[in-house]
Design a protein around this motif. Structure first.
Motif, PDB file in Angstrom:
ATOM      1  N   MET A  39      18.427 -18.822 -37.714  1.00 25.98           N
ATOM      2  CA  MET A  39      17.113 -19.365 -38.041  1.00 25.98           C
ATOM      3  C   MET A  39      16.944 -19.501 -39.546  1.00 25.98           C
ATOM      4  SD  MET A  39      14.388 -17.490 -35.520  1.00 25.98           S
ATOM      5  CE  MET A  39      14.492 -17.635 -33.735  1.00 25.98           C
ATOM      6  N   SER A  40      16.501 -20.675 -39.978  1.00 22.55           N
ATOM      7  CA  SER A  40      16.171 -20.895 -41.387  1.00 22.55           C
ATOM      8  C   SER A  40      15.420 -22.203 -41.512  1.00 22.55           C
ATOM      9  CB  SER A  40      17.434 -20.943 -42.257  1.00 22.55           C
ATOM     10  OG  SER A  40      18.044 -22.212 -42.198  1.00 22.55           O
ATOM     11  N   ASP A  41      14.811 -22.425 -42.660  1.00 26.64           N
ATOM     12  CA  ASP A  41      14.049 -23.657 -42.858  1.00 26.64           C
ATOM     13  C   ASP A  41      14.953 -24.864 -43.062  1.00 26.64           C
ATOM     14  OD1 ASP A  41      15.030 -23.021 -45.342  1.00 26.64           O
ATOM     15  OD2 ASP A  41      13.128 -23.268 -46.406  1.00 26.64           O
ATOM     16  N   LYS A  42      16.251 -24.661 -43.055  1.00 28.71           N
ATOM     17  CA  LYS A  42      17.197 -25.768 -43.194  1.00 28.71           C
ATOM     18  C   LYS A  42      17.594 -26.366 -41.846  1.00 28.71           C
ATOM     19  CE  LYS A  42      19.186 -24.326 -47.617  1.00 28.71           C
ATOM     20  NZ  LYS A  42      18.114 -23.381 -47.926  1.00 28.71           N
TER      21      LYS A  42
ATOM     22  N   SER B 137       9.888 -31.370 -33.188  1.00 29.24           N
ATOM     23  CA  SER B 137       9.334 -30.380 -34.117  1.00 29.24           C
ATOM     24  C   SER B 137       9.716 -28.958 -33.738  1.00 29.24           C
ATOM     25  CB  SER B 137       7.799 -30.505 -34.160  1.00 29.24           C
ATOM     26  OG  SER B 137       7.411 -31.773 -34.611  1.00 29.24           O
ATOM     27  N   HIS B 138      10.858 -28.791 -33.117  1.00 29.29           N
ATOM     28  CA  HIS B 138      11.256 -27.465 -32.653  1.00 29.29           C
ATOM     29  C   HIS B 138      11.466 -26.467 -33.783  1.00 29.29           C
ATOM     30  CE1 HIS B 138      12.709 -28.698 -28.355  1.00 29.29           C
ATOM     31  NE2 HIS B 138      11.491 -29.120 -28.652  1.00 29.29           N
ATOM     32  N   SER B 139      11.772 -26.959 -34.969  1.00 27.80           N
ATOM     33  CA  SER B 139      11.953 -26.025 -36.081  1.00 27.80           C
ATOM     34  C   SER B 139      10.658 -25.306 -36.417  1.00 27.80           C
ATOM     35  CB  SER B 139      12.497 -26.754 -37.320  1.00 27.80           C
ATOM     36  OG  SER B 139      11.613 -27.774 -37.735  1.00 27.80           O
ATOM     37  N   GLN B 140       9.516 -25.960 -36.213  1.00 28.89           N
ATOM     38  CA  GLN B 140       8.228 -25.306 -36.454  1.00 28.89           C
ATOM     39  C   GLN B 140       8.024 -24.161 -35.463  1.00 28.89           C
ATOM     40  OE1 GLN B 140       4.961 -28.081 -36.586  1.00 28.89           O
ATOM     41  NE2 GLN B 140       6.162 -29.593 -37.685  1.00 28.89           N
ATOM     42  N   PHE B 141       8.447 -24.404 -34.249  1.00 30.35           N
ATOM     43  CA  PHE B 141       8.352 -23.406 -33.203  1.00 30.35           C
ATOM     44  C   PHE B 141       9.227 -22.192 -33.538  1.00 30.35           C
ATOM     45  CE2 PHE B 141       9.076 -22.830 -28.381  1.00 30.35           C
ATOM     46  CZ  PHE B 141       8.080 -21.877 -28.328  1.00 30.35           C
ATOM     47  N   ILE B 142      10.449 -22.472 -33.978  1.00 33.85           N
ATOM     48  CA  ILE B 142      11.379 -21.410 -34.349  1.00 33.85           C
ATOM     49  C   ILE B 142      10.839 -20.632 -35.544  1.00 33.85           C
ATOM     50  CG2 ILE B 142      13.681 -20.955 -35.296  1.00 33.85           C
ATOM     51  CD1 ILE B 142      13.612 -21.591 -32.299  1.00 33.85           C
ATOM     52  N   GLN B 143      10.186 -21.310 -36.456  1.00 30.94           N
ATOM     53  CA  GLN B 143       9.622 -20.637 -37.619  1.00 30.94           C
ATOM     54  C   GLN B 143       8.592 -19.586 -37.209  1.00 30.94           C
ATOM     55  OE1 GLN B 143       7.836 -23.176 -40.544  1.00 30.94           O
ATOM     56  NE2 GLN B 143       7.438 -21.516 -41.980  1.00 30.94           N
ATOM     57  N   LEU B 144       7.795 -19.899 -36.191  1.00 31.18           N
ATOM     58  CA  LEU B 144       6.819 -18.934 -35.710  1.00 31.18           C
ATOM     59  C   LEU B 144       7.498 -17.644 -35.250  1.00 31.18           C
ATOM     60  CD1 LEU B 144       4.362 -21.176 -33.660  1.00 31.18           C
ATOM     61  CD2 LEU B 144       3.858 -19.950 -35.776  1.00 31.18           C
ATOM     62  N   VAL B 145       8.631 -17.791 -34.573  1.00 31.19           N
ATOM     63  CA  VAL B 145       9.360 -16.610 -34.101  1.00 31.19           C
ATOM     64  C   VAL B 145       9.893 -15.807 -35.281  1.00 31.19           C
ATOM     65  CG1 VAL B 145      11.310 -15.780 -32.737  1.00 31.19           C
ATOM     66  CG2 VAL B 145      10.001 -17.767 -31.956  1.00 31.19           C
ATOM     67  N   ALA B 146      10.482 -16.509 -36.262  1.00 25.95           N
ATOM     68  CA  ALA B 146      11.009 -15.826 -37.444  1.00 25.95           C
ATOM     69  C   ALA B 146       9.897 -15.083 -38.175  1.00 25.95           C
ATOM     70  CB  ALA B 146      11.683 -16.827 -38.376  1.00 25.95           C
ATOM     71  N   GLU B 147       8.748 -15.707 -38.298  1.00 24.79           N
ATOM     72  CA  GLU B 147       7.609 -15.076 -38.957  1.00 24.79           C
ATOM     73  C   GLU B 147       7.197 -13.803 -38.225  1.00 24.79           C
ATOM     74  OE1 GLU B 147       5.828 -16.016 -41.650  1.00 24.79           O
ATOM     75  OE2 GLU B 147       6.741 -17.952 -42.111  1.00 24.79           O
ATOM     76  N   LYS B 148       7.074 -13.909 -36.909  1.00 25.25           N
ATOM     77  CA  LYS B 148       6.603 -12.784 -36.120  1.00 25.25           C
ATOM     78  C   LYS B 148       7.613 -11.644 -36.070  1.00 25.25           C
ATOM     79  CE  LYS B 148       3.366 -12.478 -34.648  1.00 25.25           C
ATOM     80  NZ  LYS B 148       2.210 -11.913 -35.425  1.00 25.25           N
ATOM     81  N   ARG B 149       8.903 -11.966 -36.169  1.00 27.88           N
ATOM     82  CA  ARG B 149       9.941 -10.933 -36.132  1.00 27.88           C
ATOM     83  C   ARG B 149      10.293 -10.435 -37.541  1.00 27.88           C
ATOM     84  NH1 ARG B 149      10.120  -9.032 -30.972  1.00 27.88           N
ATOM     85  NH2 ARG B 149      10.071 -10.774 -29.499  1.00 27.88           N
ATOM     86  N   ASP B 150       9.589 -10.940 -38.533  1.00 30.94           N
ATOM     87  CA  ASP B 150       9.851 -10.579 -39.926  1.00 30.94           C
ATOM     88  C   ASP B 150      11.310 -10.815 -40.295  1.00 30.94           C
ATOM     89  OD1 ASP B 150       9.116  -9.739 -42.480  1.00 30.94           O
ATOM     90  OD2 ASP B 150       9.673  -7.657 -42.072  1.00 30.94           O
TER      91      ASP B 150
ATOM     92  N   SER C  69      13.054 -18.665 -45.200  1.00 29.05           N
ATOM     93  CA  SER C  69      13.188 -19.537 -46.358  1.00 29.05           C
ATOM     94  C   SER C  69      13.734 -18.794 -47.572  1.00 29.05           C
ATOM     95  CB  SER C  69      11.826 -20.151 -46.701  1.00 29.05           C
ATOM     96  OG  SER C  69      11.879 -20.880 -47.905  1.00 29.05           O
ATOM     97  N   GLU C  70      14.504 -19.495 -48.378  1.00 30.00           N
ATOM     98  CA  GLU C  70      15.011 -18.932 -49.624  1.00 30.00           C
ATOM     99  C   GLU C  70      13.982 -19.064 -50.742  1.00 30.00           C
ATOM    100  OE1 GLU C  70      18.673 -20.750 -50.659  1.00 30.00           O
ATOM    101  OE2 GLU C  70      19.707 -20.188 -48.799  1.00 30.00           O
TER     102      GLU C  70
END
Length: 350
Positions: A314-317, A323-336, A340-341
């Motif tokens: 998972m990464s912003d790249k 728009s599945h990357s937005q969905f994945i971002q939510l998971v990354a955010e919630k799992r800390d 993003s670099e």
């Protein structure tokens, strides 16, 4: 099988509209209330622009549902400017194109008849036999016998590729684990310093893009059953397994899908297949294998409408379908986890 395949090709959905609800049943740095406020302040709520057809709409809240040509065809939608998306905006000259795909009109089991058919009397905004016609976002309006897209005009009427009039319900399982080295230690990103989270991604046969596995909810099927079935069919090729293999696979999947989980999104989806009378809604759920032991015993194997399957960092790249990357971002955010670099991500939201 053919009917299910046709229905499932509609399943992988793009997620670019607001967060309808967040249910936290697992890890996370902030409380449910705090995170709900955070998402709201960052635009991840279903606001009046998106759902009630107000006088204006955010530029990114209803884009994919206005794109041309319509998927799988050469049909061009009538153009709908941003300021005229909302139904409350008077537009007497609005002249949307009528289109329903031949595959839908053929009457497969996953599709409704035409509204004009005398023996078809759908019960909109309620459970209609085994078919769920209620929206995750509340009541929607009916005009001239047809349900009206709660997010606004799309430039096209009919159902397009979607089987149901009104909401078409899907479910999307996001299976995650921590990236580890050969010694079993978590790998951290050298810049953000956060652990790297991986998820199972499939490569779609129809467009060749990487995506989250997902599928349509069958009539009478529980969301939990859909999530497990879709992951098994697309990421583990369960449809091609022998009886004994299926039983063994079912036991392993039960262990994965019976653990605590995180409901990331529930509600309307801005999808290129949406029309004025039919639209996608989804419930996306994150199942996390904290130790990695469960997924170590499951061999990924692409099946059904997936051409390939693999673990993806998972990464912003990420470049994913729709728009599945937005969905994945939510998971990354919630799992800390790392995303993003450029800046730290925490429970402040996106």
């Amino acid at each position: 099988m053919a009917g299910r395949f046709l229905g499932k090709t509609l399943a992988t959905v793009s997620l670019s509209v607001a967060l309808a609800s967040v249910t936290l049943k697992s890890l996370g740095r902030c409380s449910i209330a705090a995170c709900s406020n955070s998402f709201s302040s960052r635009g991840f709520h279903l606001n009046s622009n998106t759902m009630s057809g107000s006088n204006g709409t955010k530029e990114n809240s209803h884009n994919k549902a206005r794109t041309s040509p319509y998927p799988g065809s050469k049909v061009q939608r009538s153009q709908v400017p941003n300021e005229k998306v909302g139904w409350l905006v008077e537009w007497q000259d609005y002249n949307p194109v009528e289109y329903t795909a031949v595959s839908v009109l053929a009457g497969p089991r996953w599709a409704d008849p035409q509204i004009s058919e005398s023996n078809f009397s759908p019960k909109f905004n309620e459970k209609d036999g085994h078919v769920e016609r209620k929206s995750q976002n509340g009541l929607y309006e009916i005009e001239n016998g047809r349900p009206r897209n709660p997010a606004g005009r799309t430039g096209l009427v009919g159902r397009g590729l979607l089987g149901r009039w009104g909401p078409n319900h899907a479910a999307d399982p996001i299976i995650t684990r921590w990236k580890r080295d050969r010694s079993g230690n978590r790998i951290t990103h050298p810049i953000s310093g956060k652990n790297i989270l991986q998820f199972v991604a499939i490569k779609r046969k129809d467009c060749g893009e990487w995506a989250i596995p997902g599928g349509m909810v069958d009539p009478g099927e529980k969301i939990s059953a859909t999530l497990k079935r879709e992951f098994g069919e697309e990421a583990l090729n369960s449809l091609q397994k022998s009886g004994a293999e299926k039983r063994e696979l079912e036991e392993k999947l039960h262990k994965l899908f019976s653990q605590e989980h995180l409901v990331i999104y529930k509600g309307y989806v801005d999808d290129p297949r949406n029309t004025d009378n039919a639209w996608m809604e989804t419930e996306a759920v994150n199942y996390h294998d904290e130790t990695g032991e469960i997924m170590d015993n499951l061999t990924l194997e692409a099946g059904d409408d997936a051409g390939k399957v693999k673990w993806v960092d998972m990464s912003d790249k990420l470049k994913l379908y729709a728009s599945h990357s937005q969905f994945i971002q939510l998971v990354a955010e919630k799992r800390d986890a790392h995303w993003s670099e450029d800046s730290e991500t925490d429970c402040r939201g996106l």
